[in-house]
Scaffold this motif. Structure first.
Motif, PDB file in Angstrom:
ATOM      1  N   ALA A 138     -10.915   2.066   4.258  1.00 47.49           N
ATOM      2  CA  ALA A 138     -10.912   2.010   2.792  1.00 47.49           C
ATOM      3  C   ALA A 138     -11.065   0.570   2.302  1.00 47.49           C
ATOM      4  O   ALA A 138     -11.795   0.299   1.337  1.00 47.49           O
ATOM      5  N   ASP A 160      -8.459   2.298  -5.029  1.00 47.21           N
ATOM      6  CA  ASP A 160      -7.420   1.296  -5.309  1.00 47.21           C
ATOM      7  C   ASP A 160      -7.916  -0.108  -4.972  1.00 47.21           C
ATOM      8  O   ASP A 160      -7.792  -1.048  -5.767  1.00 47.21           O
ATOM      9  N   LEU A 218      -7.196  11.252   1.668  1.00 46.94           N
ATOM     10  CA  LEU A 218      -6.583  10.028   1.144  1.00 46.94           C
ATOM     11  C   LEU A 218      -7.561   8.854   1.098  1.00 46.94           C
ATOM     12  O   LEU A 218      -7.396   7.939   0.288  1.00 46.94           O
ATOM     13  N   LEU A 228       0.351   0.111   5.670  1.00 44.44           N
ATOM     14  CA  LEU A 228       1.495   0.995   5.416  1.00 44.44           C
ATOM     15  C   LEU A 228       2.689   0.605   6.283  1.00 44.44           C
ATOM     16  O   LEU A 228       2.558   0.448   7.493  1.00 44.44           O
ATOM     17  N   GLN A 270      -7.548   5.600  -1.580  1.00 40.72           N
ATOM     18  CA  GLN A 270      -7.240   4.219  -1.207  1.00 40.72           C
ATOM     19  C   GLN A 270      -8.415   3.301  -1.489  1.00 40.72           C
ATOM     20  O   GLN A 270      -8.238   2.173  -1.969  1.00 40.72           O
ATOM     21  N   GLN A 271      -9.619   3.761  -1.214  1.00 43.54           N
ATOM     22  CA  GLN A 271     -10.790   2.928  -1.462  1.00 43.54           C
ATOM     23  C   GLN A 271     -10.892   2.562  -2.941  1.00 43.54           C
ATOM     24  O   GLN A 271     -11.176   1.407  -3.290  1.00 43.54           O
ATOM     25  N   THR A 282       0.813  -1.218   0.000  1.00 44.22           N
ATOM     26  CA  THR A 282       0.000   0.000   0.000  1.00 44.22           C
ATOM     27  C   THR A 282       0.844   1.265   0.000  1.00 44.22           C
ATOM     28  O   THR A 282       0.371   2.326  -0.414  1.00 44.22           O
ATOM     29  N   GLU A 283       2.108   1.159   0.446  1.00 42.78           N
ATOM     30  CA  GLU A 283       2.946   2.360   0.423  1.00 42.78           C
ATOM     31  C   GLU A 283       3.205   2.831  -1.002  1.00 42.78           C
ATOM     32  O   GLU A 283       3.363   4.026  -1.260  1.00 42.78           O
ATOM     33  N   LEU A 298       1.074   2.730  -3.345  1.00 46.69           N
ATOM     34  CA  LEU A 298      -0.126   3.449  -3.757  1.00 46.69           C
ATOM     35  C   LEU A 298      -0.187   4.831  -3.118  1.00 46.69           C
ATOM     36  O   LEU A 298      -0.543   5.816  -3.763  1.00 46.69           O
ATOM     37  N   LEU A 299       0.184   4.909  -1.836  1.00 42.47           N
ATOM     38  CA  LEU A 299       0.061   6.176  -1.109  1.00 42.47           C
ATOM     39  C   LEU A 299       1.190   7.152  -1.407  1.00 42.47           C
ATOM     40  O   LEU A 299       1.005   8.365  -1.297  1.00 42.47           O
ATOM     41  N   ARG A 355      -0.064  11.782  -4.425  1.00 38.75           N
ATOM     42  CA  ARG A 355      -0.614  11.572  -3.086  1.00 38.75           C
ATOM     43  C   ARG A 355       0.379  11.878  -1.965  1.00 38.75           C
ATOM     44  O   ARG A 355      -0.028  12.146  -0.832  1.00 38.75           O
ATOM     45  N   GLN A 412      -6.798   3.249   6.339  1.00 36.75           N
ATOM     46  CA  GLN A 412      -6.584   2.164   5.389  1.00 36.75           C
ATOM     47  C   GLN A 412      -7.603   1.041   5.579  1.00 36.75           C
ATOM     48  O   GLN A 412      -8.137   0.502   4.604  1.00 36.75           O
TER      49      GLN A 412
END
Length: 734
Positions: A526, A434, A427, A452, A431-432, A395-396, A398-399, A404, A523
């Motif tokens: 999400a 994704d 955020l 994360l 994330q949702q 997830t990192e 993505l973030l 972002r 997270q």
């Protein structure tokens, strides 16, 4: 006593260990009545025994090899070293050369200043005899003394002109070059020639048996020629004999391929076809045959397993199964990693042959193959390549994308919980979205999402750049109450507050979630919001939430309570349709050593072998990889890079110990590995052996891992035929 010299007519196909692959196969052909030049094998033990430290042939070796040569003389009617009817020999390795190495051979051994004239009289072609001598000198110098071919070519200006005077000049120059560079003259003693040739081939092939045969002449005369055929096309794998043939008819030396042989020597052409079929049925491999036609007589000079392209290997393998020459299991076991990687590099889609092989592999393997993804598009690719779920969503990645990351930094630097939550609200929908895409791509398959986990310092602005900016503002002499100056000073102060002396051992992974629980709250919300949406769209959503860098059972318990709390709040009545799992990322040695209490709170274990290797060895994978690789290659201190091939003796023992302890506490605990070495065949074999449920690798590595998992299962069945691995749907146990 083990035989050290074996005549081809005494050998059998089962004597590959003694005679080498080529020698045993030629012996079998000879026994079956196929036309093979007479010859003999000097075994590995024979070569070692006959060639002493000073490279002299022992008296015992001289006698045994001499007896074999006498046998060849009786069969051929020619005599080794004779000035009138010289016997010439071909000396080559009896083992098949590897894919990337040349076949080492010396031809026309037995030619010298005297016997070359005998060959000239035999063939009534002195120019041909001199050229054979020139070629022997060149190959001898290269193989025995490692003299580059370029140095010989410098002595030979125009190779297309083959008059006797020029050939005589080249021979003299070649002999002078050999004496200068090799510090020994070219041996006129033919027995010494043979000994040196045998020793050189033996050394060049790292101790393989040596094949010595009577030279057959296909380079001159009527109804003569030479060529190479393959039982199937080496480039495509297409069925049917293919190859080339060069006629040496004095009136028209040409290369019209096999068509000329088929038209002019149809009987010999048919014999070659029969030989291809015979060899394939007996060796169960695509064959390469080097042949000679001498005055209308066919000789099979050398046979070996054909070196095929990846495409040809896969097509021929599938066809051999279809023809019932080999089994599906045989087919899977002969696929090498580079076959798969080469094909995937050439095309992003799976060929029909590879697709079929992968389907067979899936029937045989015990391990489930999952994929690591950084983006929803990776999930789509992974499914297309046969991944049975996501074993690790980072997830990192993505973030921390460019769009972002500013929001993440602003949230981390916030002074209050309320301010931090406002940043997280920005955020949350990102994330949702994704996770919605991941669940859609993996409909019905597990999606393992790692919360994360980067170290805190990676989320903070660079303090050096902040100080540089402060200096720039100072040069502009802005007032201290200037808004930009105040904001910058505030950021610097906050970064210094959060600064850690040893960031890689500080606030990261689940510890980061303890310090900033709002991040994991966001997270998890999400994830479960995306799950609800997917369920209501008719998807089978199977989220598996991975808690990173667990070092103590209490850490996992706290995080599990948080997951359950958020799930209760978000899922509502859909909770009965969302059987989520919570697992621990085992990537520090303490977690492996205390796996039993950790398993109390875990539905699955995911072994992070990159981090576990890093912490077990004390190497930094990111900072010292290049020096480390250089070190192990030059010093050979380790058998391989442990970040690419799992260190079974060290890291592997931690994994096996943790798995055993975890399953004592929870017998159906799901477990697997995620790491750079997860697609390595040896690592996969280890995972299968100790009873892991899955491996998770990059999307492009999924086909290779599927093949390797099947190979691991097949080899385990051969090694332990009475053991049955109990396989189940790993995503529904625990």
């Amino acid at each position: 006593m083990t035989k050290r010299v074996v005549l081809l007519e005494e050998g059998t196909a089962e004597m590959k260990g003694l005679m080498g692959i080529k020698g045993a196969e030629l012996a079998a052909l000879l026994q079956a009545g196929w036309p093979v030049p007479a010859g003999f094998i000097v075994t590995k033990e024979g070569c070692r025994a006959f060639c002493t430290r000073l490279a002299h042939l022992s008296a015992e070796g001289t006698q045994e090899i001499g007896s074999a040569i006498q046998h060849l003389e009786q069969q051929s009617g020619k005599f080794f070293g004779d000035s009138l009817t010289p016997l010439l020999l071909a000396v080559r390795s009896s083992e098949s050369s590897s894919r990337n190495t040349a076949s080492h051979a010396l031809l026309h051994v037995g030619l010298n200043d005297v016997t070359v004239e005998g060959l000239a009289k035999q063939t009534n072609d002195r120019q041909y005899a001199l050229n054979c001598y020139r070629i022997l000198l060149q190959d001898y110098g290269q193989l025995v003394y490692d003299i580059p071919y370029d140095l010989f070519e410098e002595k030979w200006e125009d190779i297309s002109i083959l008059d006797e005077a020029k050939l005589e000049f080249a021979i003299a120059e070649y002999k002078r070059l050999i004496e200068e560079r090799g510090r020994h003259p070219f041996p006129q003693d033919v027995h010494l020639q043979l000994k040196e040739a045998m020793r050189a081939v033996f050394n060049e092939t790292q101790g393989a048996a040596v094949l010595i045969q009577v030279m057959v002449n296909g380079e001159r005369g009527d109804r003569s020629g030479f060529g190479t055929v393959y039982s199937r096309h080496p480039g495509t794998g297409e069925r049917g004999m293919t190859g080339d043939y060069i006629s040496t008819d004095a009136s028209r030396r040409s290369n019209e391929g096999l068509d000329q042989l088929r038209n002019e020597e149809s009987e010999l052409y048919g014999l070659l076809q029969d030989a291809c079929g015979y060899l394939e049925s007996h060796t169960r491999e695509v064959q390469e045959i080097q042949f000679v036609v001498d005055s209308g007589t066919l000789y099979l000079v050398e046979i070996s397993e054909a070196r095929l392209t990846s495409q040809a290997t896969l097509r021929s393998t599938v066809d051999l199964v279809d023809e019932e020459v080999i089994t599906k299991e045989d087919a899977i076991l002969r696929i090498q990693p580079w076959h798969v990687t080469e094909l995937l590099k050439a095309s992003s889609t799976l060929s029909s042959e590879l697709q079929l092989l992968l389907e067979w592999a899936d029937e045989m393997k015990g391990l489930t193959i999952l994929s690591n993804v950084d983006h929803p598009k990776d999930a789509v690719k992974a499914r297309a390549l046969g991944a049975e779920g996501i074993g690790l969503c980072r997830t990192e990645q993505l973030l921390l994308s460019a769009s972002r990351f500013p929001f993440v930094q602003k949230m981390i630097l916030a002074d209050s919980e309320a301010e931090r939550k406002r940043g997280l609200e920005r955020l949350l929908p990102m994330q949702q979205a994704d996770f919605e895409q991941l669940f859609e791509a993996m409909d019905g398959y597990p999606v393992t999402i790692r919360l994360l986990d980067p170290p805190l310092h990676e989320l903070l602005p660079d303090i050096e750049r902040l100080n540089e900016r402060r200096e720039q503002l100072a040069l502009r002499k802005l007032e201290e109450n200037n808004t930009e100056v105040q904001e910058l000073e505030h950021v610097i102060h906050r970064v210094l507050e959060l600064h850690e002396q040893y960031p890689l051992l500080g606030q990261q992974d689940c510890r980061l979630g303890t310090v900033f629980p709002e991040i994991y709250d966001m997270q998890l919300e999400a994830i479960f919001r995306a799950a609800v949406k997917g369920i209501r769209q008719g998807l089978w959503v199977r989220p598996e939430i991975m808690i990173p860098l667990v070092g103590h059972a209490n850490e996992l318990q706290v995080m599990r309570d948080l997951v359950d709390h958020v799930a209760d709040q978000v899922l509502g009545e859909e909770k009965r349709h969302c059987l989520y799992r919570v697992g621990a990322r085992i990537e520090v040695p303490r977690a492996a050593l205390t796996a039993a209490p950790i398993a109390r709170h875990a539905d699955f274990f995911s072994f992070g072998t990159d981090e576990l290797t890093q912490m077990t060895f004390g190497y930094s994978r990111h900072h010292t990889e290049k020096p480390f690789l250089h070190f192990i290659e030059s010093q050979r201190s380790l058998p391989s890079n442990p970040f690419q091939v799992l260190d079974i003796d060290g890291v592997g023992q931690l994994v096996e110990m943790a798995l055993l302890q975890g399953r004592i506490r929870k017998p159906h605990l799901k477990a697997g590995i995620c790491g750079e070495n997860a697609a390595d065949p040896a690592s996969i074999a280890f995972c299968h052996r100790i009873g892991l449920d899955y491996v998770s690798c990059l999307p492009e590595q999924v086909p290779l891992a599927r093949i390797a998992a099947a190979q691991a299962a097949l080899l385990a069945q051969k090694q332990y035929p009475n053991e049955n691995r109990q396989d189940g749907d790993i995503s529904t146990i625990a």
